[in-house]
Design a protein around this motif. Sequence first.
Motif, PDB file in Angstrom:
ATOM      1  N   ARG A  58       0.841  -1.204   0.000  1.00  0.00           N
ATOM      2  CA  ARG A  58       0.000   0.000   0.000  1.00  0.00           C
ATOM      3  C   ARG A  58       0.870   1.246   0.000  1.00  0.00           C
ATOM      4  N   ARG A 111      -3.602   3.114  -1.715  1.00  0.00           N
ATOM      5  CA  ARG A 111      -3.747   2.388  -2.986  1.00  0.00           C
ATOM      6  C   ARG A 111      -2.747   1.235  -3.048  1.00  0.00           C
ATOM      7  N   GLU A 147      -9.182  -0.495  -7.201  1.00  0.00           N
ATOM      8  CA  GLU A 147      -9.587  -0.480  -5.799  1.00  0.00           C
ATOM      9  C   GLU A 147     -10.548  -1.634  -5.523  1.00  0.00           C
TER      10      GLU A 147
END
Length: 182
Positions: A58, A111, A147
């Motif tokens: 991430r 993300r 996502e």
Amino acid sequence: MHLSSKAYFLAALMSGSVAYGCATREVCVKPVGDRDLTPAEVAASARGTDAVVSWGGRVIETRHLTTGTELEIIGYPLDTCGRPLTHARSLGRFLVRHQGYLEPLDYRMGREVTATGRIGEIAEGQIGDADRRFPVLDETVIRLWPERQPPGDIATRPARPWIGIGIGGGSGHVGGGIGISF
């Protein structure tokens, strides 16, 4: 044996549905390099410097430099297609240096990304007030993952068509059916 126009139509529809199903899957790109070589291990020992690896995780922060963009990533193990398994235990932090501009709104905190590149230097940095060492991936190819949809009731999920096809036969008759649901 003579096939009716219905049978030809059914066969064409089945092959089209199979092609549609294959076209909507994400492309699987297998990770490269030593999967046991983690960012934490490289930061602690500098073992693996100059090796080519795929690491993912991430995004913690996106920084723009005069030479490109730098991403700070918290690393996680990768699945067989290279997507980070963010429910697993962290493997340590690392930096990704990309020649060129990466949009901070796309590469925002949280993300999921996978980067394949060469382990370069070990950079000095901080997490809070603590001094830390971060391995740097250079010459990278970065994959920004779509996502994930949060679990929830069906009203919060996007509508996706599901196609079911059935074929049956017996006693000299052939039948089939198609079902579409959202």
